[in-house]
Scaffold this motif. Sequence first.
Motif, PDB file in Angstrom:
ATOM      1  N   LEU A  36       0.827  -1.205   0.000  1.00  0.00           N
ATOM      2  CA  LEU A  36       0.000   0.000   0.000  1.00  0.00           C
ATOM      3  C   LEU A  36       0.864   1.258   0.000  1.00  0.00           C
ATOM      4  O   LEU A  36       0.620   2.195  -0.769  1.00  0.00           O
ATOM      5  CB  LEU A  36      -0.929   0.003   1.213  1.00  0.00           C
ATOM      6  CG  LEU A  36      -1.756   1.274   1.407  1.00  0.00           C
ATOM      7  CD1 LEU A  36      -2.728   1.485   0.246  1.00  0.00           C
ATOM      8  CD2 LEU A  36      -2.492   1.221   2.737  1.00  0.00           C
ATOM      9  N   ARG A  63      -7.525   8.262  -4.730  1.00  0.00           N
ATOM     10  CA  ARG A  63      -7.242   7.265  -5.773  1.00  0.00           C
ATOM     11  C   ARG A  63      -6.915   5.901  -5.173  1.00  0.00           C
ATOM     12  O   ARG A  63      -7.081   4.873  -5.820  1.00  0.00           O
ATOM     13  CB  ARG A  63      -6.112   7.741  -6.683  1.00  0.00           C
ATOM     14  CG  ARG A  63      -6.567   8.819  -7.661  1.00  0.00           C
ATOM     15  CD  ARG A  63      -5.585   9.012  -8.795  1.00  0.00           C
ATOM     16  NE  ARG A  63      -4.319   9.576  -8.384  1.00  0.00           N
ATOM     17  CZ  ARG A  63      -4.091  10.866  -8.171  1.00  0.00           C
ATOM     18  NH1 ARG A  63      -5.056  11.744  -8.308  1.00  0.00           N
ATOM     19  NH2 ARG A  63      -2.889  11.282  -7.823  1.00  0.00           N
ATOM     20  N   LEU A  64      -6.453   5.904  -3.930  1.00  0.00           N
ATOM     21  CA  LEU A  64      -6.152   4.651  -3.229  1.00  0.00           C
ATOM     22  C   LEU A  64      -7.343   4.171  -2.392  1.00  0.00           C
ATOM     23  O   LEU A  64      -7.228   3.206  -1.640  1.00  0.00           O
ATOM     24  CB  LEU A  64      -4.931   4.842  -2.320  1.00  0.00           C
ATOM     25  CG  LEU A  64      -3.613   5.154  -3.022  1.00  0.00           C
ATOM     26  CD1 LEU A  64      -2.568   5.596  -2.013  1.00  0.00           C
ATOM     27  CD2 LEU A  64      -3.123   3.957  -3.818  1.00  0.00           C
ATOM     28  N   ALA A  77      -0.225   5.575   4.967  1.00  0.00           N
ATOM     29  CA  ALA A  77      -0.275   6.006   3.566  1.00  0.00           C
ATOM     30  C   ALA A  77      -0.269   7.528   3.479  1.00  0.00           C
ATOM     31  O   ALA A  77       0.414   8.107   2.632  1.00  0.00           O
ATOM     32  CB  ALA A  77      -1.502   5.427   2.869  1.00  0.00           C
ATOM     33  N   ARG A 116       2.502   1.761  -3.346  1.00  0.00           N
ATOM     34  CA  ARG A 116       1.539   2.321  -4.311  1.00  0.00           C
ATOM     35  C   ARG A 116       1.267   3.794  -4.023  1.00  0.00           C
ATOM     36  O   ARG A 116       1.138   4.600  -4.950  1.00  0.00           O
ATOM     37  CB  ARG A 116       0.232   1.526  -4.296  1.00  0.00           C
ATOM     38  CG  ARG A 116       0.351   0.170  -4.962  1.00  0.00           C
ATOM     39  CD  ARG A 116      -0.988  -0.510  -5.188  1.00  0.00           C
ATOM     40  NE  ARG A 116      -1.864  -0.560  -4.032  1.00  0.00           N
ATOM     41  CZ  ARG A 116      -1.780  -1.443  -3.039  1.00  0.00           C
ATOM     42  NH1 ARG A 116      -0.833  -2.359  -3.050  1.00  0.00           N
ATOM     43  NH2 ARG A 116      -2.637  -1.419  -2.035  1.00  0.00           N
ATOM     44  N   ALA A 117       1.193   4.159  -2.748  1.00  0.00           N
ATOM     45  CA  ALA A 117       0.949   5.559  -2.383  1.00  0.00           C
ATOM     46  C   ALA A 117       2.070   6.449  -2.918  1.00  0.00           C
ATOM     47  O   ALA A 117       1.815   7.496  -3.524  1.00  0.00           O
ATOM     48  CB  ALA A 117       0.826   5.699  -0.866  1.00  0.00           C
ATOM     49  N   GLU A 133       1.820   6.688  -6.692  1.00  0.00           N
ATOM     50  CA  GLU A 133       0.698   7.539  -7.116  1.00  0.00           C
ATOM     51  C   GLU A 133       1.084   9.015  -7.073  1.00  0.00           C
ATOM     52  O   GLU A 133       0.699   9.784  -7.950  1.00  0.00           O
ATOM     53  CB  GLU A 133      -0.536   7.297  -6.249  1.00  0.00           C
ATOM     54  CG  GLU A 133      -1.323   6.076  -6.621  1.00  0.00           C
ATOM     55  CD  GLU A 133      -1.959   6.160  -7.999  1.00  0.00           C
ATOM     56  OE1 GLU A 133      -2.399   7.249  -8.418  1.00  0.00           O
ATOM     57  OE2 GLU A 133      -2.013   5.119  -8.668  1.00  0.00           O
ATOM     58  N   ARG A 150      -4.318   3.690   6.591  1.00  0.00           N
ATOM     59  CA  ARG A 150      -4.668   5.015   6.084  1.00  0.00           C
ATOM     60  C   ARG A 150      -3.679   6.065   6.590  1.00  0.00           C
ATOM     61  O   ARG A 150      -3.211   6.910   5.842  1.00  0.00           O
ATOM     62  CB  ARG A 150      -6.098   5.380   6.490  1.00  0.00           C
ATOM     63  CG  ARG A 150      -6.657   6.554   5.674  1.00  0.00           C
ATOM     64  CD  ARG A 150      -6.566   7.831   6.463  1.00  0.00           C
ATOM     65  NE  ARG A 150      -7.127   8.940   5.687  1.00  0.00           N
ATOM     66  CZ  ARG A 150      -6.519  10.106   5.563  1.00  0.00           C
ATOM     67  NH1 ARG A 150      -5.353  10.323   6.112  1.00  0.00           N
ATOM     68  NH2 ARG A 150      -7.068  11.077   4.878  1.00  0.00           N
TER      69      ARG A 150
END
Length: 152
Positions: free
Chosen positions: A21, A147-148, A113, A24-25, A28, A110
Amino acid sequence: MPVLVSNLQGKVAVDEALTGLLTRAAQEVLKAEGYGEEAEVSLVFVDDAYIHGLNRQYRGVDAPTDVLSFAMQEGEPLAGGEEELILGDVVISLQAAERQAGEYGHSLQREAAYLAVHGVLHLLGYDHQGEEERKIMRRKEEEVLGRLNLTR
């Protein structure tokens, strides 16, 4: 867009889902800011004691914090290029992330991220010292988290 992850703490459990995660953060943010595959960042997970030492050494603040960014270049946001571009390191206290997640009523995922996104934006030259800068940075953070699927 390589994201290198190092876990230098043992107080908060880190699994592949969390690592994935946060990777990916970071990616992004880089995509949203127009960076290509050449951009590289490092995410480093530490505890409060470790980040306290870094905060004291590099910022002169004798207290722990949640995230620190160490950019390879300082100044204005960097423009993407064709060669490898090592942007820097984002150091996240997972102890602080866990504590803040409880305070804010959301998950560790959360909060961590958010800290990763916040830190990468700092690597790219964004700041939140003034009100207008803060609004711009907060909008960018929320766009990436959206977006996540990590909304408040």
